[in-house]
Enzyme design. Structure first.
Site, PDB file in Angstrom:
ATOM      1  N   ASP A   1       0.679  -1.777  -0.200  1.00  0.00           N
ATOM      2  CA  ASP A   1       0.419  -0.084  -0.214  1.00  0.00           C
ATOM      3  C   ASP A   1       0.797   1.531  -0.130  1.00  0.00           C
ATOM      4  OD1 ASP A   1       0.867  -0.111   2.310  1.00  0.00           O
ATOM      5  OD2 ASP A   1      -1.289  -1.092   3.703  1.00  0.00           O
TER       6      ASP A   1
ATOM      7  N   ASN B   1      -7.535  -2.935  13.797  1.00  0.00           N
ATOM      8  CA  ASN B   1      -8.902  -3.411  14.148  1.00  0.00           C
ATOM      9  C   ASN B   1      -8.942  -4.165  13.111  1.00  0.00           C
ATOM     10  OD1 ASN B   1      -7.717  -2.038  11.621  1.00  0.00           O
ATOM     11  ND2 ASN B   1      -9.115  -0.970  11.467  1.00  0.00           N
TER      12      ASN B   1
ATOM     13  N   HIS C   1      -6.927  -4.878  10.066  1.00  0.00           N
ATOM     14  CA  HIS C   1      -7.226  -4.738   9.120  1.00  0.00           C
ATOM     15  C   HIS C   1      -5.110  -5.464   8.431  1.00  0.00           C
ATOM     16  CE1 HIS C   1      -4.343  -0.671   9.340  1.00  0.00           C
ATOM     17  NE2 HIS C   1      -3.728  -1.532   9.396  1.00  0.00           N
TER      18      HIS C   1
HETATM   19  C1  F6R Z   1       1.577  -1.219   6.055  1.00  0.00           C
HETATM   20  C2  F6R Z   1       0.229  -2.269   5.896  1.00  0.00           C
HETATM   21  C3  F6R Z   1      -0.585  -1.876   7.223  1.00  0.00           C
HETATM   22  C4  F6R Z   1       0.784  -1.862   8.813  1.00  0.00           C
HETATM   23  C5  F6R Z   1      -0.572  -2.134   9.760  1.00  0.00           C
HETATM   24  C6  F6R Z   1       0.205  -2.740  11.727  1.00  0.00           C
HETATM   25  O1  F6R Z   1       2.077  -1.969   4.555  1.00  0.00           O
HETATM   26  O2  F6R Z   1      -0.315  -2.363   5.348  1.00  0.00           O
HETATM   27  O3  F6R Z   1      -1.505  -3.261   7.358  1.00  0.00           O
HETATM   28  O4  F6R Z   1       0.638  -3.470   8.723  1.00  0.00           O
HETATM   29  O5  F6R Z   1      -1.666  -1.410   9.977  1.00  0.00           O
HETATM   30  O6  F6R Z   1       1.083  -1.661  11.387  1.00  0.00           O
HETATM   31  P1  F6R Z   1       2.494  -1.243  12.244  1.00  0.00           P
HETATM   32  O7  F6R Z   1       3.555  -2.311  11.917  1.00  0.00           O
HETATM   33  O8  F6R Z   1       3.301  -0.216  12.514  1.00  0.00           O
HETATM   34  O9  F6R Z   1       1.829  -1.885  13.550  1.00  0.00           O
END
Ligand code: F6R
Length: 484
Positions: A67, A135, A137
């Protein structure tokens, strides 16, 4: 679904690096889908170290990023372009042409998404590495995203804006939109690895792994994939109830910590002399005894090692009394076999085998500990032979090392990491054998070996380490685990 729980982020990241190492070994031009965020930072630094030490090469590999924020531009401090070049691509030997990251300011976002999806579909994905949001995702596929989604423009949820605001000047500076690979895009990958660390992720991890498959929890879609592994730390795994937690492994060595050990098993620990169990494996035994039934089977009386004018029965009584004290510290149930081979020049005797077999039938063990194959002590050699002659097949055999012969190079495949608290208990158990520690400092020997093992483990996994040693707790007990 595999769930691997590691002692810390270094071990977890090296477990994932090990999977990537093997992937690149079998296919140099592998294609990876990669995340940003705080979670993969250690993994990227481990991979950089491995590339710089020439253990792996990304020269022929290709990558796609999951992303990118819309609108902030590639040069922005928080853009995922910058993140990837700064934390990974800029420090490894990847070919710039093989790197794909969604545009931050596409002229026509819809058109861009279609082309990105098409490009991914063309090469396919060998491994997708993912983080997970609080959440649930994955990528920027927020709750409610369709499982059938392909690469698309996503609106960030409130929870994600809050979580990511720590990286921006203020909450209002967090972009509201991003381009993300969709859930269907991710599910195309042949293998999926999800990394998650810390308490904040525990709920999302629990719902993704043990919850209902629902678009409300995007990561729950992974339950439908046939090759997924979650790689967690203890905190991120803390709410899992039904799942079997596996230990991580690096270069063929499984690294156990107290929370990923076997549970609910019957364990038979064969100790040649009364004190061998505590000296060799006191730390792991005390942990195993909390969630398993551990029988400590003392094979010989060990009476020869008591220098005194006492009678034979007194000597035996003394050593068995000390062992009971040790067993109370470790939480085991001691059984005294008093094998006769000890007084018959280690001749393997039918009578001893019969007695041991009968015992093994009654305790029905799933896991059996014996001294390792290369042990040089005559009583240990005989004890191993005796134990193996009596152990039924289809058990898991854990061979352990004793001060009389340490494992040679590559002769072990598992390590138990532990800290000062467990060491204190182990030494306390060893010291219960006062008749022995008065003569020889076996407590010091036990501590020195465990410390030596922690220091030198790096040499055993050297083939996959860069310049930085493996970060485990300060002590290790080593084992060779085989099927018997
Ligand atoms: C990043 C992405 C997000 C992160 C998620 C966790 O490319 O796609 O889904 O993997 O938000 O973020 P962190 O690792 O900062 O807790």
């Amino acid at each position: 679904m595999g769930v691997v729980v590691a002692g810390n982020q270094d071990i977890a990241s090296r477990h994932v690096a090990d999977i990537i190492f093997n992937q690149l070994k079998s296919k140099q031009n592998s294609v990876f889908l990669l995340p940003t965020g705080s979670t993969p930072l250690k993994l990227y630094s481990v991979l950089i170290d491995m590339v710089q030490a020439e253990k792996i090469s990304f020269a022929k590999a290709a990558t796609f990023n999951l992303d990118e924020y819309i609108g902030i531009g590639k040069g922005h401090g928080q853009s995922y372009h910058r993140f990837m070049w700064h934390n990974f691509f800029g420090k490894v030997n990847i070919n710039r042409k093989n790197v794909s990251i969604p545009e931050s300011k596409p002229k026509d976002a819809e058109k861009f998404c279609k082309a990105y999806e098409k490009k991914i579909r063309k090469t396919g994905l060998d491994i997708a590495v993912l983080g997970i949001g609080e959440n649930g995702h994955i990528g920027f596929n927020e709750p409610g995203t369709k499982f059938s989604s392909e690469t698309h423009v996503a609106e960030l949820s409130k929870s994600t804006i809050n979580a990511n605001s720590r990286l921006f000047k203020s909450k209002k500076d967090v972009p509201r939109q991003a381009i993300t690979a969709g859930l269907k895009t991710i599910m195309q990958a042949k293998r999926i690895i999800v990394l998650a660390f810390g308490k904040k992720k525990a709920k999302a991890v629990k719902l993704a792994i043990e919850g209902r498959v629902s678009e409300k929890v995007p990561a729950s879609v992974l339950q439908k994939h046939k090759d997924v592994v979650f790689v967690l730390d203890e905190e991120a795994a803390s709410l899992l109830k039904k799942t079997r937690l596996q230990a991580p492994s690096i270069a063929g060595i499984t690294i156990y910590s107290d929370f990923n050990l076997p549970k609910g098993k019957n364990i038979a620990f064969f100790s040649p002399h009364p004190d061998d169990a505590a000296i060799s494996a006191g730390a792991i035994i005390s942990k195993l005894a909390k969630k398993n039934k551990v029988y400590e089977i003392v094979m010989t009386t060990g009476h020869r090692a008591i220098d005194s004018n006492r009678t034979l029965p007194q000597k035996i009584k003394e050593r068995e009394r000390e062992t009971r004290g040790e067993a109370r510290v470790l939480g085991t149930s001691p059984i005294f076999l008093r094998c006769r081979f000890y007084d018959r020049e280690n001749e393997i005797l039918e009578a001893d085998i019969r007695k041991t077999r009968a015992l093994m039938r009654s305790i029905k063990s799933d896991i059996v500990f014996v001294p390792q194959k290369g042990d040089k002590h005559p009583t240990h050699i005989a004890s191993r032979k005796m134990a193996l002659a009596s152990v039924p097949h289809k058990v898991e055999l854990w061979s352990y090392e004793t001060p009389w012969a340490l494992f040679g190079h590559k002769k072990f495949n598992a390590a138990f990491e532990f800290g000062e608290k467990e060491m204190k208990r182990k030494l306390n158990a060893v010291k219960k054998h006062k008749s022995q520690t008065e003569r020889t400092n076996f407590d010091r020997a036990a501590k020195t070996i465990a410390e030596f093992r922690q220091v030198t483990i790096a040499e055993q996994i050297f083939s996959q380490l860069g310049k930085k040693p493996l970060e485990t707790k300060p002590y290790l007990e080593l084992f060779n685990i085989t099927k018997w």
